[in-house]
Scaffold this active site. Structure first.
Site, PDB file in Angstrom:
ATOM      1  N   ARG A 190     -32.601  64.025 -47.236  1.00 57.98           N
ATOM      2  CA  ARG A 190     -32.226  63.416 -46.468  1.00 57.98           C
ATOM      3  C   ARG A 190     -31.773  62.102 -46.517  1.00 57.98           C
ATOM      4  O   ARG A 190     -31.563  61.563 -47.798  1.00 57.98           O
ATOM      5  CB  ARG A 190     -33.250  63.471 -45.131  1.00 57.98           C
ATOM      6  CG  ARG A 190     -34.845  63.180 -45.666  1.00 57.98           C
ATOM      7  CD  ARG A 190     -35.223  62.033 -46.240  1.00 57.98           C
ATOM      8  NE  ARG A 190     -35.041  61.021 -45.432  1.00 57.98           N
ATOM      9  CZ  ARG A 190     -34.916  59.649 -45.674  1.00 57.98           C
ATOM     10  NH1 ARG A 190     -35.122  59.476 -47.113  1.00 57.98           N
ATOM     11  NH2 ARG A 190     -34.463  58.731 -45.071  1.00 57.98           N
ATOM     12  N   ASP A 204     -26.616  56.252 -40.380  1.00 59.93           N
ATOM     13  CA  ASP A 204     -26.040  57.379 -40.770  1.00 59.93           C
ATOM     14  C   ASP A 204     -24.360  57.592 -40.472  1.00 59.93           C
ATOM     15  O   ASP A 204     -23.891  58.586 -40.821  1.00 59.93           O
ATOM     16  CB  ASP A 204     -26.798  58.284 -39.788  1.00 59.93           C
ATOM     17  CG  ASP A 204     -28.152  58.579 -40.475  1.00 59.93           C
ATOM     18  OD1 ASP A 204     -29.017  57.683 -39.902  1.00 59.93           O
ATOM     19  OD2 ASP A 204     -28.560  59.199 -41.372  1.00 59.93           O
ATOM     20  N   ASN A 246     -28.118  55.335 -36.101  1.00 62.32           N
ATOM     21  CA  ASN A 246     -29.489  55.222 -36.974  1.00 62.32           C
ATOM     22  C   ASN A 246     -30.558  55.734 -36.417  1.00 62.32           C
ATOM     23  O   ASN A 246     -30.553  56.369 -35.298  1.00 62.32           O
ATOM     24  CB  ASN A 246     -29.612  53.677 -37.509  1.00 62.32           C
ATOM     25  CG  ASN A 246     -30.470  53.949 -38.739  1.00 62.32           C
ATOM     26  OD1 ASN A 246     -30.196  54.250 -39.791  1.00 62.32           O
ATOM     27  ND2 ASN A 246     -31.464  53.071 -38.745  1.00 62.32           N
TER      28      ASN A 246
HETATM   29  C1  LIG Z   1     -29.073  55.240 -45.883  1.00 63.99           C
HETATM   30  S1  LIG Z   1     -29.001  56.279 -44.894  1.00 63.99           S
HETATM   31  C2  LIG Z   1     -30.559  56.550 -44.381  1.00 63.99           C
HETATM   32  C3  LIG Z   1     -30.794  56.810 -42.740  1.00 63.99           C
HETATM   33  O1  LIG Z   1     -31.298  58.207 -42.811  1.00 63.99           O
HETATM   34  C4  LIG Z   1     -32.124  58.277 -41.932  1.00 63.99           C
HETATM   35  O2  LIG Z   1     -32.097  59.665 -41.340  1.00 63.99           O
HETATM   36  P1  LIG Z   1     -32.685  60.960 -41.866  1.00 63.99           P
HETATM   37  O3  LIG Z   1     -34.061  60.495 -42.377  1.00 63.99           O
HETATM   38  O4  LIG Z   1     -32.902  61.720 -40.552  1.00 63.99           O
HETATM   39  O5  LIG Z   1     -31.865  61.580 -42.726  1.00 63.99           O
HETATM   40  C5  LIG Z   1     -32.309  57.304 -41.151  1.00 63.99           C
HETATM   41  O6  LIG Z   1     -31.497  57.233 -39.939  1.00 63.99           O
HETATM   42  C6  LIG Z   1     -32.074  56.375 -42.176  1.00 63.99           C
HETATM   43  O7  LIG Z   1     -31.552  54.996 -41.693  1.00 63.99           O
END
Ligand SMILES: CSC[C@H]1O[C@H](OP(=O)(O)O)[C@H](O)[C@@H]1O
Length: 370
Positions: free
Chosen positions: A59, A249, A259
């Site tokens: 992720r 994101d 985000n």
């Molecule tokens: C460097 S991108 C990180 C960004 O992604 C996370 O979302 P997820 O854990 O659901 O993929 C989160 O928004 C972070 O800031």
């Protein structure tokens, strides 16, 4: 980054010694098992890559993009025909709608594939996915350098005490191939000897902060304190936060920042208390097609079970899930929100820090803005 004395990236090709792309295997860290277990997954085909993205074994916007790129290469290794590539592309793209890096990585590999003779497609796709991964490492290291200068400035304004930085969710090396985005400046500043401390938002409901950011900072030896998501405003009111640095994101060409859910509320609190609010991102996270982020960025809604249940380690060491709501209560689970550019102090990119505005982004990325 280094864990227990060994250097890791979040995704790598499992070199089986074979030069045949059909034998290629992609390895990833299974982030659903952290922080209690450090386990890896082997992705043998594009469907397994899709599952890893959808289930959040991998992720973070940049890492999702790289995993998508490798997923398309795995598809080409199985069947390099146009129809099979198109089918795999659509399946990978449908896994998570918000992080624009997924589309960015898939589009880049798909364009290469369709422009390459069928017999050479798989090898070319793996090479391109590897190039995207290496570019991500370099981008994030550079984001770290540019962001560390901001932390150094804060240290000079507050001599004699650590710089207090608040971050939300996990935008560390686990969200990218290495270094991270929001945490890269923290790593670079800490390694340069700048005294700092990180307030780590737990980040309900999946607790990426409590589980992943805390895991990273502990491994790197960075002083940090895990806090409830709702504590950030209180800390800012009491002068306990010198600056916020978060990831994103998808950021629009006007600087609206999508985000993890809860980021918008932190930005409002920062604005109300005069706390600088920075967003760290590589250019692969910019969506030049979109002007109004609140109106047009698709917000992923995930299973309500992520709200009604919490996973963790029981006293006997077993990793388990427990229900935290009454049987029968309803729940909904929006995974992201959008912070309008007016609440963003600046964007920390691989080419430097710029204003959260169209002029700011075009000034740095005129070659990409179209
Ligand atoms: C460097 S991108 C990180 C960004 O992604 C996370 O979302 P997820 O854990 O659901 O993929 C989160 O928004 C972070 O800031």
């Amino acid at each position: 980054m280094r864990i227990d004395g060994r250097d890791y990236r979040t995704i790598w090709l499992d070199e089986s010694g074979s030069q045949d792309p059909a034998d290629a295997r992609v390895r990833v860290i299974d982030q659903t098992r952290l922080p209690h277990r450090f386990e890896t997954l082997t992705l043998d085909n594009s469907d397994e890559a899709s599952r890893a993205i959808r289930d959040m074994a991998v992720r973070g916007a940049p890492l999702i993009g790289v995993t998508g790129a490798y997923g398309l290469a795995l598809a080409a290794a199985a069947d390099a025909g146009d129809a099979a590539i198109e089918a795999a592309y659509e399946k990978l793209l449908a896994t998570r709608p918000t992080a624009v890096n997924l589309r960015w990585g898939l589009d880049r590999v798909k364009a290469l594939l369709l422009a390459t003779p069928v017999a050479a497609r798989a090898a070319a796709a793996f090479a391109e996915a590897g190039a995207i991964a290496e570019e991500d490492v370099a981008c994030c290291a550079s984001i770290g350098d540019h962001g560390a200068a901001l932390i150094r400035d804060a240290a000079e304004k507050n001599p004699g005490r650590p710089v207090n930085i608040l971050t939300h969710c996990n935008a560390g090396w686990l969200a990218t191939v290495d270094w991270g985005t929001a945490l890269a400046p923290i790593y670079k500043a800490a390694r340069a000897g700048i005294g700092l401390h990180v307030w780590v938002d737990e980040t309900r409901p999946r607790n990426q902060g409590a589980s992943l950011t805390a895991f990273e900072l502990l491994s790197e030896g960075v002083p940090h304190t895990v806090i409830a998501d709702n504590a950030g405003g209180h800390l800012m009111q009491h002068g306990m936060v010198d600056l916020c640095i978060v990831g994103t994101d998808r950021t629009t060409r006007t600087g609206d920042v999508c985000n993890k859910i809860g980021t918008y509320l932190k930005a409002l609190a920062a604005h109300d208390n005069g706390v600088p609010f920075y967003v760290a991102l590589p250019s692969s996270t910019i969506d030049w097609r979109i002007e109004d982020g609140v109106a047009n960025i698709p917000i992923e809604e995930r299973s309500a079970r992520e709200v009604t249940h919490v996973s963790g380690r029981a006293a006997d060491g077993a990793v388990t899930e427990v229900l935290v709501t009454p049987e029968g209560s309803s729940a909904r689970n929006w995974a992201f929100d959008v912070t309008p550019a007016k609440y963003v102090t600046g964007l920390i990119t691989e080419r430097g820090v710029c204003a959260a505005s169209e002029a700011g982004l075009r000034g740095v990325f005129s070659d990409l803005a179209g």
